[in-house]
Write an enzyme that holds these catalytic residues in place. Structure first.
Site, PDB file in Angstrom:
ATOM      1  N   TYR A 120      17.333  29.476   8.547  1.00  0.00           N
ATOM      2  CA  TYR A 120      16.056  30.177   9.124  1.00  0.00           C
ATOM      3  C   TYR A 120      16.216  30.098  10.435  1.00  0.00           C
ATOM      4  O   TYR A 120      16.422  29.255  11.206  1.00  0.00           O
ATOM      5  CB  TYR A 120      14.859  29.411   8.580  1.00  0.00           C
ATOM      6  CG  TYR A 120      14.389  29.671   7.188  1.00  0.00           C
ATOM      7  CD1 TYR A 120      14.427  31.135   6.685  1.00  0.00           C
ATOM      8  CD2 TYR A 120      14.479  28.946   6.187  1.00  0.00           C
ATOM      9  CE1 TYR A 120      13.846  31.435   5.470  1.00  0.00           C
ATOM     10  CE2 TYR A 120      13.953  29.478   4.866  1.00  0.00           C
ATOM     11  CZ  TYR A 120      13.916  30.447   4.786  1.00  0.00           C
ATOM     12  OH  TYR A 120      13.458  30.998   3.187  1.00  0.00           O
ATOM     13  N   LYS A 173       0.742  -1.203  -0.219  1.00  0.00           N
ATOM     14  CA  LYS A 173       0.079  -0.012   0.054  1.00  0.00           C
ATOM     15  C   LYS A 173       0.818   1.233   0.086  1.00  0.00           C
ATOM     16  O   LYS A 173       2.189   0.988   0.118  1.00  0.00           O
ATOM     17  CB  LYS A 173      -0.852  -0.030   1.189  1.00  0.00           C
ATOM     18  CG  LYS A 173      -0.190  -0.047   2.420  1.00  0.00           C
ATOM     19  CD  LYS A 173      -1.272  -0.252   3.694  1.00  0.00           C
ATOM     20  CE  LYS A 173      -0.339  -0.465   5.013  1.00  0.00           C
ATOM     21  NZ  LYS A 173      -1.220  -0.725   6.113  1.00  0.00           N
TER      22      LYS A 173
END
Ligand SMILES: *Cc1c(COP(=O)(O)O)cnc(C)c1O
EC number: 5.1.1.1
Length: 357
Positions: A254, A35
């Site tokens: 950042y 899956k």
């Protein structure tokens, strides 16, 4: 030319891991759980690689089952979440998909048109899906009356705590399951996800359902895939696009969240959270270059991240950095990011090409 940021998929590792699952499953057969696009590895290639090794695949939903048919494989495909609407059952019947039916609504859809063969989900304590043991006699009698019982393949349950070797819950769920389905000995039984394969003396009955272990990541808390004899199937790699020395007192990235305490040679790597690399992996998260371990510095950006190259002075622009793979396991990176290997592998985005080899 595309950027060299890619997920390399080692198909031999997949086969090795499937064989390991089969060996651990003993007399049980193993259905390959593919899956979520083969846990992010590319369902088509994973199905191609495992098709000769197994006679059943398992997926979550009908679209994923269709992908296996589109790849040309005629195997039985189990739909672990059953079907989402009545019409899907005719599709299942035509295509040889085997839904796991978990609710009265799903049962009520059977019999209205062409009905597929199916599995019945038993809730033994996880309380996500399935019928309680005490509901089974009525459910099975209903199927018998409707002339549908002969389409039932077997019973399925799922463990809540199989990854925790100290938990008693798996033993308890196993006993509840075994007792609940005993009146129908002609039907098959399937209980085990990957973790169940590593539990000593755990019965796996007729069919086990290995997923994450096929991809070489660990299903067990506190253990890496390698420690369990598994081989990582995915290597996520990206190039160093620049290197520089940040001086003592300067910060990187950042939020200026990391500041150099001494002059430090660092590099920028062309991968970020928009590629599925976890933003929560902070300073110190391991990566590798030239086969040697390095560490992340500062915050992960959308398209790049910074690494400390002090340990590998010979590293150069253009070198490929392994974010996870055979040197640094995905389980280890997941630990630093506060998550599990499953989420990282299935989270690699479509911007990253899968290269199968
Ligand atoms: C996904 C899934 C599996 C496979 O689990 P892993 O932990 O990846 O081995 C097995 N059974 C069910 C019902 C699932 O949804």
């Amino acid at each position: 030319m595309p950027r060299p940021t890619v997920a390399r998929i080692d198909l031999d590792a997949l086969k090795h891991n499937f064989r390991r699952a089969r060996e651990l499953a003993g007399t049980a057969h193993a259905m390959a759980v593919v899956k979520a696009d083969g846990y992010g590895h590319g369902i088509r290639s994973v199905a191609d690689a495992l098709a000769p090794e197994t006679s059943r695949f398992a997926v979550a939903c009908i679209e994923e089952a269709m992908a296996i048919r589109d790849a040309g494989h005629r195997h039985s495909v189990v739909l672990l979440q059953g079907t989402h609407q009545q019409d899907d059952l005719a599709e299942c019947e035509q295509s040889g998909f085997e839904p796991v039916l978990h609710s009265r609504q799903q049962l009520s859809w059977l019999g209205a048109g062409r009905s597929p063969r199916f599995w019945v989900k038993v809730n033994t304590g996880m309380n996500r899906l399935g019928f309680r043991p005490e509901e089974l006699p009525e459910v099975m009698a209903g199927l018998e009356e409707a002339g549908l019982k002969h389409l039932a393949i077997g019973f399925v349950t799922n463990f809540a705590c199989a990854d925790d070797s100290d938990s008693e819950m798996t033993g308890l769920q196993t006993r509840i399951f075994e007792r609940a389905v005993a009146p129908w000995p002609d039907l098959m039984r399937s209980v085990g996800n990957s973790a169940a394969h590593f539990r000593p003396n755990q019965p796996l009955y007729e069919w086990s359902r290995p997923g994450i272990m096929l991809y070489g990541a660990s299903p067990m808390e506190g253990k890496t895939g390698a420690e369990l004899g598994l081989c990582p199937a995915m290597t996520l790699q990206a190039p160093l696009i620049t290197t520089r020395v940040v001086r003592a007192g300067e910060s990187v990235g950042y939020g200026a969240s990391w500041t150099a305490s001494q002059d430090t040679r660092m590099g920028m790597v062309a991968i970020g959270y928009a590629d599925g690399y976890p933003r929560h992996a902070g300073t110190g998260t391991p990566a590798a270059v030239r086969g040697q371990r390095i560490r992340l510095l500062g915050r992960v950006s959308m398209d790049m991240l910074a690494v400390d190259l002090s340990a590998v002075p010979e590293a150069r622009e253009g070198d490929l950095v392994e974010l996870w793979g055979k040197t640094v396991s995905v389980d280890e990176v997941a630990g630093y990011a506060g998550t599990i290997g499953y989420e990282l592998l299935t989270g690699v985005t479509s911007r990253v090409p899968r290269v199968h080899e």
